[in-house]
Every structure is written in C-alpha cells, then in structure tokens.
Design a protein around this motif. Structure first.
Motif, PDB file in Angstrom:
ATOM      1  N   VAL A   1     -26.143 -24.030 -43.799  1.00  0.00           N
ATOM      2  CA  VAL A   1     -25.707 -23.673 -45.683  1.00  0.00           C
ATOM      3  C   VAL A   1     -26.726 -22.931 -46.088  1.00  0.00           C
TER       4      VAL A   1
ATOM      5  N   LEU B   1     -17.722 -33.551 -49.320  1.00  0.00           N
ATOM      6  CA  LEU B   1     -18.692 -34.411 -48.797  1.00  0.00           C
ATOM      7  C   LEU B   1     -19.226 -35.514 -50.133  1.00  0.00           C
TER       8      LEU B   1
ATOM      9  N   LEU C   1     -20.059 -28.017 -51.308  1.00  0.00           N
ATOM     10  CA  LEU C   1     -19.586 -28.482 -50.160  1.00  0.00           C
ATOM     11  C   LEU C   1     -18.931 -30.097 -51.284  1.00  0.00           C
TER      12      LEU C   1
ATOM     13  N   CYS D   1     -24.375 -30.725 -53.561  1.00  0.00           N
ATOM     14  CA  CYS D   1     -22.777 -30.701 -52.689  1.00  0.00           C
ATOM     15  C   CYS D   1     -22.231 -29.521 -53.651  1.00  0.00           C
TER      16      CYS D   1
ATOM     17  N   THR E   1     -25.142 -29.804 -41.353  1.00  0.00           N
ATOM     18  CA  THR E   1     -23.998 -29.422 -42.248  1.00  0.00           C
ATOM     19  C   THR E   1     -25.253 -28.676 -43.520  1.00  0.00           C
ATOM     20  N   ILE E   2     -25.556 -29.349 -44.204  1.00  0.00           N
ATOM     21  CA  ILE E   2     -26.240 -28.411 -45.125  1.00  0.00           C
ATOM     22  C   ILE E   2     -27.375 -27.509 -44.719  1.00  0.00           C
TER      23      ILE E   2
END
Length: 409
Positions: free
Chosen positions: A306, A280, A277, A272, A302-303
C-alpha cells in the motif's frame, strides 16, 4: 607569579557564557576528549588545548588535525585556545604544573602507565591542586586486563555489542556510520565533569572522574542490554525494524522511503484506517505488539504494497494527521535543508578563511538566559595562544623564546 590568570578565569562573565568561570587544561587527543571539551568551550569555559610543539620529536599526528581534515578540525576544536607544550621536558612539565595550580579541570586520554611515567597522573596533579577535577577517557578503563589496550571507536562498537544488533539478519555485524563510542564517551565524560564540579561546591575538593569507550558503548545499548540482563533474551539483528514492535522501520513509497513507528495497538489501528486496512485490526496474530512481531514479514508485506501507491510526502502528511509517527529519510544535505532544522538553528554559521561562509553543528540544547553566540571562534592554529598564556603565568618573552628554540613550547 601574577594572579591575573587565576582572577580572570574565576570571574564569571555572562557575556562569555554560563561556564566562563572555569578553566580546563585539555591534554586529550583524537575525538572523545575533544568532543567533551567542545561542550565546555561552547558554553564559555576557557579550554586550553595542549599540543606538541612544531618540529618536536613525535609531533602531533592527531586524527582530525588541521592538515588532515580541516572541516573536522574546525568543528571539533572551535572556541578553544592552543598552547604548545612538551610535557616530556622538565621545563614543560613545570609549566604544566603552573597551569594545573590555576585550573579547574584537567582531561587526558593517555594509557594509565604513560601518564604516570610522565608525572601527570591523578595523584601527582591532585597534590598540586586538591580542587582539581581530573578526567580520564580510555578505551577500556584505567585498570583491569585490557587497561593497556589501545582504544578505537570501531573496536568498542564491536566489543560493546552494538555491531551484533546493527544491520540486517544474516549479513554479519555492522558498524554504525558515526564514531558513536567516541562521541558518547565524550558526552558522558562531560556529564561526569559537570557532576564533579557541582559536588566540589559542597565539598571544596576535586576528584578523579573516569569513563571509557567500552563503558559508554555498553551504556548506549539501553533496552537491548536490558533484554539480556533482565530477561536473558539475546537480541538479534533486525535491520531497520524495531525488535519489540511491528510495524516499524523503513518502507518504500512511490518516490522514495518512509520511516514508520506505529507502536502499540492504538497506533496500529490508526495506521490501518489511514491505509484502508481496517480488516487487519484485531485479527489473530495482529492483536498486540508481541503477536505482530511473530508475524512481522506478513504485516510488512501487506502494508508495504500500500505504501507504494503514494509519495513519501503524501504518506507523511496523512499519517501525521491521524497521529501515527513517521517521517522522510534524508541524505545529510537534505537534513540541513529541512524547515524545522533551519528553525532550530543547529547549523552554526561561521566564516573560515579560504572557505568563506560555512556552518558547524551546534550544541543540541539551549539555555534561555544564554543565547548562543552568532558565530563560534574558529579552531586555533597550533600554538596560537602559547605566548599569551605563558605571559599570563608570568614568564618573560626572553624565556619563552629560549623554550621555543629547544622545543619546550
């Protein structure tokens, strides 16, 4: 009978490899048995592969044979010798008995009823040589309700549970892309033979070692089987994901794909941070692997967004720098172009007539005092060593010629 055959294979020759003192009679076919014997042949053991004489009824239609797939045949049968022998003929059976008396190992993958009918079962050969390690590979075992079923890799993958946990959810069972049941049965058989040979040093006696494609496949389930046997939790298909940890699996990047294995809270936190991130970390539903498993889709989305902002190489360099396991996903040609693969030298160079410079897949282990030979001996032509082996056993050329005429050898 002259004794040079026995003396030759009993004498350890460091130049030939760590197992050069052993002689193995290989009556197996297709893949599992030959794969087991490849380990011994590569380590210097004398592996004598039995084949049906050319022109004999029921000739050799072995999958992977030289006329079927040259690349597979060469890779599977390198460093071995070939003896043509009709074991259904009394004279051929007598020759086999002469070999067995001088051998350390006999391996076969006939159905139980077939080998007993041929007179080459364990009890028959043990009577000739009590020190013999007799190895059997079958589809489903030497006895029991499925003992006579034919064994095939894909069938074992299905019945061994592997296909039920391979592939994406909802898409049905999926076979893996290699003959894993065959290969694992072969490697487990090799381990069993090694174990029996070590035990023989203490007891002085051989024994019967057995494995099957079904057992090998079940053993390879490992933690997936333990989930059921211990916790009574039925594993399911999760595609490229790991069933117990998140985030793991395959993610698209700017120019391809990345394999990720961020296992545990520490790795998740480092991941993260590298992806900006940090918010998170520690959130409800993200605080542990079991919690993240419950929120797999949200985390992956979410990841995943990215990951699309950089190339696979950029992500690999960044994540490895902070201690998050990851790597590219290669096509087979890219595997052998990788600098680490080249450094390991697992591609074993050889020259094949008509093909020129090629390479085979070497053994995935090394011994410090026995560096691998620069190149393997090519797989033998059918019967290439028949004359020499029979001469070693004391049979004259005239007798061998008569046997050839009647398809004994």
């Amino acid at each position: 009978m002259p004794t040079d055959f026995k003396e030759q294979h009993r004498r350890h020759d460091p130049k030939k490899g760590p197992l050069s003192r052993f002689t193995i009679i290989d009556a197996s076919r297709v893949r599992a048995g030959p794969a087991a014997m490849r380990v011994f042949a590569d380590m210097g053991a004398r592996v004598i592969k039995l084949e049906i004489p050319p022109g004999a009824p029921g000739g050799d239609d072995m999958i992977g044979g030289r006329n079927h797939n040259l690349a597979d045949y060469e890779n599977l049968h390198r460093n071995k010798e070939s003896l043509t022998l009709n074991m259904k003929d009394p004279a051929g059976l007598a020759i086999l008995h002469d070999l067995v008396k001088r051998a350390d190992v006999f391996i076969e993958n006939f159905r139980p009823d077939v080998k007993d009918r041929l007179g080459i079962g364990y009890d028959a050969l043990r009577a000739l040589n009590p020190r013999l390690v007799y190895a059997s590979i079958s589809g489903f075992g030497q006895d029991g309700p499925y003992a006579r079923w034919p064994g095939f890799d894909s069938i074992a993958q299905g019945m061994g549970g592997l296909m039920s946990v391979t592939g994406k959810p909802g898409e049905g069972p999926m076979r893996v892309g290699i003959p894993i049941a065959d290969l694992c049965a072969g490697h487990f058989c090799a381990q069993a033979i090694m174990t029996a040979l070590l035990e023989r040093e203490a007891s002085g006696e051989g024994q019967w070692v057995q494995t099957s494609l079904l057992e090998a496949q079940i053993a390879m389930l490992d933690f997936q089987a333990a989930q059921w046997l211990v916790d009574r939790k039925l594993p399911e298909q999760v595609g490229n994901e790991h069933p117990l940890t998140v985030p793991t699996g395959v993610f698209a990047t700017k120019d391809g794909y990345l394999n990720l294995a961020a296992i545990g809270n520490a790795m998740f936190a480092r991941l993260c941070e590298a992806m900006n991130l940090q918010h998170l970390v520690g959130q409800p539903g993200y605080e542990s692997d079991p919690a993240r498993v419950q929120n797999r889709d949200t985390i992956n989305k979410t990841i995943g967004e990215v990951f699309l902002t950089r190339t696979t190489r950029e992500w690999t360099e960044l994540l490895l720098k902070v201690g998050v396991p990851c790597g590219p996903i290669y096509q087979i040609n890219e595997v052998f172009d990788d600098p680490q693969v080249k450094h390991l030298g697992i591609a074993w160079p050889a020259t094949v007539p008509g093909r020129g410079e090629v390479a085979f897949v070497g053994q995935p282990f090394r011994l410090s005092r026995y560096p691998r030979a620069q190149s393997p001996r090519l797989a033998p032509e059918q019967g290439a060593h028949t004359q020499a082996i029979l001469n070693e056993l004391g049979y004259p050329d005239e007798q061998i010629d008569r046997w050839r005429e009647t398809f004994v050898v």
